[in-house]
Design an enzyme around this catalytic site. Sequence first.
Site, short mmCIF file in Angstrom:
data_model
loop_
_atom_site.label_atom_id
_atom_site.label_comp_id
_atom_site.label_asym_id
_atom_site.label_seq_id
_atom_site.Cartn_x
_atom_site.Cartn_y
_atom_site.Cartn_z
N ASP A 1 0.87 -1.18 0.00
CA ASP A 1 0.00 0.00 0.00
C ASP A 1 0.91 1.24 0.00
O ASP A 1 2.14 1.14 0.19
CB ASP A 1 -0.97 0.00 1.19
CG ASP A 1 -2.18 0.91 0.89
OD1 ASP A 1 -2.12 1.69 -0.09
OD2 ASP A 1 -3.18 0.87 1.63
C1 BGC Z 1 -4.99 3.33 0.03
C2 BGC Z 1 -5.17 2.28 -1.05
C3 BGC Z 1 -5.00 2.89 -2.40
C4 BGC Z 1 -3.62 3.53 -2.47
C5 BGC Z 1 -3.26 4.10 -3.83
C6 BGC Z 1 -3.73 4.14 -0.16
O1 BGC Z 1 -3.71 5.26 0.66
O2 BGC Z 1 -4.97 2.70 1.29
O3 BGC Z 1 -6.44 1.69 -0.91
O4 BGC Z 1 -5.20 1.95 -3.41
O5 BGC Z 1 -3.56 4.55 -1.50
O6 BGC Z 1 -3.89 5.30 -4.08
#
Ligand code: BGC
Length: 748
Positions: free
Chosen positions: A268
């Site tokens: 993530d």
């Molecule tokens: C979120 C994810 C997301 C990623 C990319 C993160 O802050 O937890 O769900 O896909 O950002 O934008």
Amino acid sequence: MHINLLLEKLDSLTVEEKIGQLVQLTGDFFEKDLDTVVTGPLKKLGLHSDYNVYNTGSILNVTDPKRIIRLQTDYLEQSNHKVPLLFMADIIYGYRTIFPIPLAQACSWNFKEIEQAASISARECYDEGIHVTFSPMVDIVRDPRWGRVMESPGEDTLLAKKYAESTVHGLQGKQPGSVPQDKIAACVKHFAAYGAPVAGREYNAVDMSEHMLREYYLPGYQAAIDAGAKLVMTAFNTLNGIPATGNEWLNRDLLRQEMKFDGVLISDYAAVEELIMHGYAEDAATAAKLALMAGVDIDMKTAVYANQLESVISGNEHLEQLLNDAVYRVLKLKNDLGLFEDPFRGLKATLQQGTRILSDEHKTAARSLAEQSIVLLKNEQDLLPLSKKTKISLIGPYAEEHSTLGMWAIKGDEADTVTLKEGLLKHIDSDQMSVCRGAHLLPDHAREPLGKYVDKLPVETVNEDILLQEAIRHANESDVVVLALGESIYQSGEGGSRTNPTLPETQAKLLHELSQLGKKLVVIVYSGRPLILTEVAKQADALIQAWYPGTMGGEALANILYGTVNPSGKLAMTFPRSVGQIPVYYNELNSGRPNLPENGAYRFASRYIDEANEPLYPFGYGKSYTTFDCSLLSVSRKEIGPDESVDIEVSVSNTGRFDGKETIQLYIRDRFASVTRPVKVLTDFRQIFLRSGETGTVQFSIREDMLRFYGSSMKYQSELGDFEVYIGTSSQETPLHFSFSLRSEEQS
Ligand code: BGC
């Protein structure tokens, strides 16, 4: 490209180029001339100044097709290796045609249309050059304080599995191997158990038994993997003390070995670097090593892999092998997407022919899913549907609000949204309806904590008392008041935890004042989570949960208000009576001292002395304008062996005045087992549409494999014995009941 060529490609890359494939950056790293990049984004992220951005493997959240073409073209010119870039983005519930938020979608229990929604998202992405979406999110959620419940299909494992499977099929198609035209790769997230942060506070620790993890939380991810999801994303949280992104047991032993995931594991956002803040890695080099060892292939938006991996792996054959494995998986994903043959995946052709975004077909699908996602919670004296002759006043901050798409509609354009007022005007003339705002969306004290989103909130120019007086005037001049209320979209979603998820005070006051007028009140609630609606429900004559219904939300709601569509949504998440009940969910254990009604106020039972145990609205609940009667037609047998099934026929009659759809839910309780089993587990369901006065039949079959669970030895199996079956229209309304036994082959 044939697999041998892919391996040759892998061999031809330098270590630096290989590491680049594992780095994901945003578009600004490629935009300007190199000097500006080095002193700008590169420096800010802490990337070494000699890092070659033209080795980077993928780009995050660039969604403009022309920009994608420009970046890919420039990249392929500049890079030595000529491995195309991957473009990944958060297209969570629609690209430009925005569908209801996932929690709402799950309330439709219509997984065919959920699959269709995903396939429309994929088609719009395909047309505009996106290769991978970070969806589905299938974290089980039981705590509405957490803002991201909006992205989840809710509290139930069966619904999570179905949502996972249908979304992956819609996005990627059903075939293994290459991702065909009009489809994109799916990434299931957040592995694992991100939906259970302590106290519902964002990014907080998750502590849960392995039993709980396996029984309730893992099956959703597993269903997405079984459906072919090409990627998995790690979670931000620690799981029993170890950050998910650095957790070798979780990602290698469980995810890759046991769950048989062989695609790309992406961290993530910045989660690899956060291993340091967690207190798990003492420096960036250790973070890089731990993440690689844990099986993280792509480092999303940090400098850790880019800066550290080369020295970390140097001289260590095992780590070199892990690097090669990771790079191979990334190259294979690019190959499955056909990028080596066409780095633009048909994007150039689409630009000439025109894109299909926001087509009538897409909007119709969005409206249909919204209509089925909306849940009718209360309808006293059949106030709804409204008659077209009734003079209504439409009051509230959501009456004319375009911002009803929710936090993750990154390509959604609020200008495309049909507002509630616009939807209603398709049914009635403007002289049948007066419209006013009535209250500020949020009180001042709730605005500031929203940080950078404050600028996106409506500027409230009119004094609250003036708004209220106007609302009272409008209400008095109408027969029925339709109050469109809700939390701001910026109060849910990532970083949107709330300790007291209720209607903003400004709107609660408006509701209270209007409820004193003796007018019939229809309250519509927009929210990204189950709000605590106990007081609201007391004051409303009719109550509708709209969620964030997407581009076509206004039309969908209006169709429901005027009865063109009969509501059929069923809650995928329990609505608590009060914050103190949280977490409250339907599939709880019985306790040694259940709170039995016949025991009255017996003190030493599992109960509260200041609140009922029961939620305000249970899982599976949702009303219709019509009424349904169910009766048990037949149960084939009361005893089955391992290869037999209990076949059930249920007769369903529409006994009311409207045509409508009902969801017949089958719950099972395993009476005695080596671990205590929940009081009810949703095991199957059927949807049936019946005209007024019509009777139909639904069938269920209970087989041994549907009775399996993780027993005391953590093996997934059924145990012989007695089972209770409950069938009905919600987890609490289950009038049909019988028992059966599972016997061994010899016994049966
Ligand atoms: C979120 C994810 C997301 C990623 C990319 C993160 O802050 O937890 O769900 O896909 O950002 O934008």
